[in-house]
Scaffold this motif. Structure first.
Motif, PDB file in Angstrom:
ATOM      1  N   LEU A  40       0.828  -1.200   0.000  1.00 31.54           N
ATOM      2  CA  LEU A  40       0.000   0.000   0.000  1.00 31.54           C
ATOM      3  C   LEU A  40       0.868   1.259   0.000  1.00 31.54           C
ATOM      4  N   ALA A  41       1.961   1.239   0.757  1.00 31.74           N
ATOM      5  CA  ALA A  41       2.875   2.383   0.782  1.00 31.74           C
ATOM      6  C   ALA A  41       3.468   2.638  -0.599  1.00 31.74           C
ATOM      7  N   ASP A  42       3.838   1.578  -1.310  1.00 35.80           N
ATOM      8  CA  ASP A  42       4.356   1.727  -2.679  1.00 35.80           C
ATOM      9  C   ASP A  42       3.306   2.346  -3.591  1.00 35.80           C
ATOM     10  N   GLU A  43       2.073   1.857  -3.464  1.00 36.36           N
ATOM     11  CA  GLU A  43       0.975   2.385  -4.284  1.00 36.36           C
ATOM     12  C   GLU A  43       0.748   3.867  -4.001  1.00 36.36           C
ATOM     13  N   MET A  44       0.742   4.232  -2.727  1.00 41.26           N
ATOM     14  CA  MET A  44       0.505   5.624  -2.348  1.00 41.26           C
ATOM     15  C   MET A  44       1.667   6.524  -2.763  1.00 41.26           C
ATOM     16  N   ALA A  45       2.890   6.017  -2.677  1.00 43.62           N
ATOM     17  CA  ALA A  45       4.068   6.810  -3.041  1.00 43.62           C
ATOM     18  C   ALA A  45       4.106   7.099  -4.533  1.00 43.62           C
ATOM     19  N   SER A  46       3.488   6.236  -5.332  1.00 40.47           N
ATOM     20  CA  SER A  46       3.515   6.439  -6.772  1.00 40.47           C
ATOM     21  C   SER A  46       2.663   7.631  -7.203  1.00 40.47           C
ATOM     22  N   ASP A  47       1.701   8.046  -6.384  1.00 45.15           N
ATOM     23  CA  ASP A  47       0.861   9.205  -6.707  1.00 45.15           C
ATOM     24  C   ASP A  47       0.447   9.882  -5.408  1.00 45.15           C
ATOM     25  N   VAL A  48       1.360  10.649  -4.843  1.00 46.41           N
ATOM     26  CA  VAL A  48       1.142  11.274  -3.535  1.00 46.41           C
ATOM     27  C   VAL A  48      -0.055  12.217  -3.556  1.00 46.41           C
ATOM     28  N   ARG A  49      -0.202  12.985  -4.620  1.00 42.27           N
ATOM     29  CA  ARG A  49      -1.319  13.948  -4.683  1.00 42.27           C
ATOM     30  C   ARG A  49      -2.681  13.258  -4.624  1.00 42.27           C
ATOM     31  N   ALA A  50      -2.795  12.104  -5.212  1.00 39.85           N
ATOM     32  CA  ALA A  50      -4.073  11.386  -5.206  1.00 39.85           C
ATOM     33  C   ALA A  50      -4.465  10.942  -3.800  1.00 39.85           C
ATOM     34  N   HIS A  51      -3.500  10.819  -2.912  1.00 41.42           N
ATOM     35  CA  HIS A  51      -3.761  10.341  -1.553  1.00 41.42           C
ATOM     36  C   HIS A  51      -3.577  11.421  -0.492  1.00 41.42           C
ATOM     37  N   SER A  52      -3.377  12.668  -0.913  1.00 44.10           N
ATOM     38  CA  SER A  52      -3.044  13.727   0.042  1.00 44.10           C
ATOM     39  C   SER A  52      -4.180  14.051   1.015  1.00 44.10           C
ATOM     40  N   ASP A  53      -5.424  13.806   0.646  1.00 50.78           N
ATOM     41  CA  ASP A  53      -6.553  14.100   1.532  1.00 50.78           C
ATOM     42  C   ASP A  53      -7.101  12.857   2.232  1.00 50.78           C
ATOM     43  N   LEU A  54      -6.408  11.766   2.129  1.00 48.13           N
ATOM     44  CA  LEU A  54      -6.902  10.492   2.645  1.00 48.13           C
ATOM     45  C   LEU A  54      -7.246  10.544   4.127  1.00 48.13           C
ATOM     46  N   CYS A  55      -6.462  11.242   4.911  1.00 42.54           N
ATOM     47  CA  CYS A  55      -6.669  11.253   6.367  1.00 42.54           C
ATOM     48  C   CYS A  55      -7.305  12.544   6.871  1.00 42.54           C
ATOM     49  N   ARG A  56      -7.775  13.381   5.950  1.00 49.24           N
ATOM     50  CA  ARG A  56      -8.423  14.626   6.361  1.00 49.24           C
ATOM     51  C   ARG A  56      -9.607  14.286   7.272  1.00 49.24           C
ATOM     52  N   GLY A  57      -9.670  14.932   8.423  1.00 44.94           N
ATOM     53  CA  GLY A  57     -10.749  14.706   9.353  1.00 44.94           C
ATOM     54  C   GLY A  57     -10.510  13.598  10.365  1.00 44.94           C
ATOM     55  N   PHE A  58      -9.385  12.883  10.226  1.00 43.93           N
ATOM     56  CA  PHE A  58      -9.045  11.827  11.159  1.00 43.93           C
ATOM     57  C   PHE A  58      -7.983  12.332  12.128  1.00 43.93           C
ATOM     58  N   VAL A  59      -7.886  11.719  13.287  1.00 46.65           N
ATOM     59  CA  VAL A  59      -6.892  12.080  14.278  1.00 46.65           C
ATOM     60  C   VAL A  59      -5.937  10.913  14.449  1.00 46.65           C
ATOM     61  N   MET A  60      -4.645  11.211  14.418  1.00 45.63           N
ATOM     62  CA  MET A  60      -3.636  10.186  14.642  1.00 45.63           C
ATOM     63  C   MET A  60      -2.756  10.637  15.792  1.00 45.63           C
ATOM     64  N   ALA A  61      -2.460   9.740  16.683  1.00 44.47           N
ATOM     65  CA  ALA A  61      -1.606  10.068  17.820  1.00 44.47           C
ATOM     66  C   ALA A  61      -0.449   9.091  17.899  1.00 44.47           C
ATOM     67  N   SER A  62       0.726   9.627  18.121  1.00 43.12           N
ATOM     68  CA  SER A  62       1.914   8.806  18.374  1.00 43.12           C
ATOM     69  C   SER A  62       2.447   9.214  19.736  1.00 43.12           C
ATOM     70  N   LEU A  63       2.437   8.292  20.644  1.00 41.61           N
ATOM     71  CA  LEU A  63       2.880   8.585  22.005  1.00 41.61           C
ATOM     72  C   LEU A  63       4.127   7.766  22.301  1.00 41.61           C
ATOM     73  N   PHE A  64       5.124   8.440  22.795  1.00 37.81           N
ATOM     74  CA  PHE A  64       6.383   7.756  23.130  1.00 37.81           C
ATOM     75  C   PHE A  64       6.702   7.936  24.582  1.00 37.81           C
TER      76      PHE A  64
END
Length: 64
Positions: A40-64
């Protein structure tokens, strides 16, 4: 499996079985799931603009 809401940008994408899971370490994934993530990362990297809004409206948290 969670159903996607109407208008979800992920509609039409192959379900990797990772939706709604907490992934804390690489050990939480099978070899097949790791391969699916890289594919999936390879697919998304091949056309970054097509996937640029994929996570709009979602929240992601990275806690260390």
């Amino acid at each position: 499996m969670a159903s996607m809401q109407s208008g979800d940008p992920r509609q039409g994408q192959e379900d990797t079985g990772l939706r709604n899971r907490d992934l804390l370490t690489i050990d939480d994934l099978t070899i097949g799931e790791i391969e699916a993530v890289f594919s999936l990362a390879d697919e998304m990297a091949s056309d970054v603009r097509a996937h640029s809004d994929l996570c709009r409206g979602f929240v992601m948290a990275s806690l260390f």
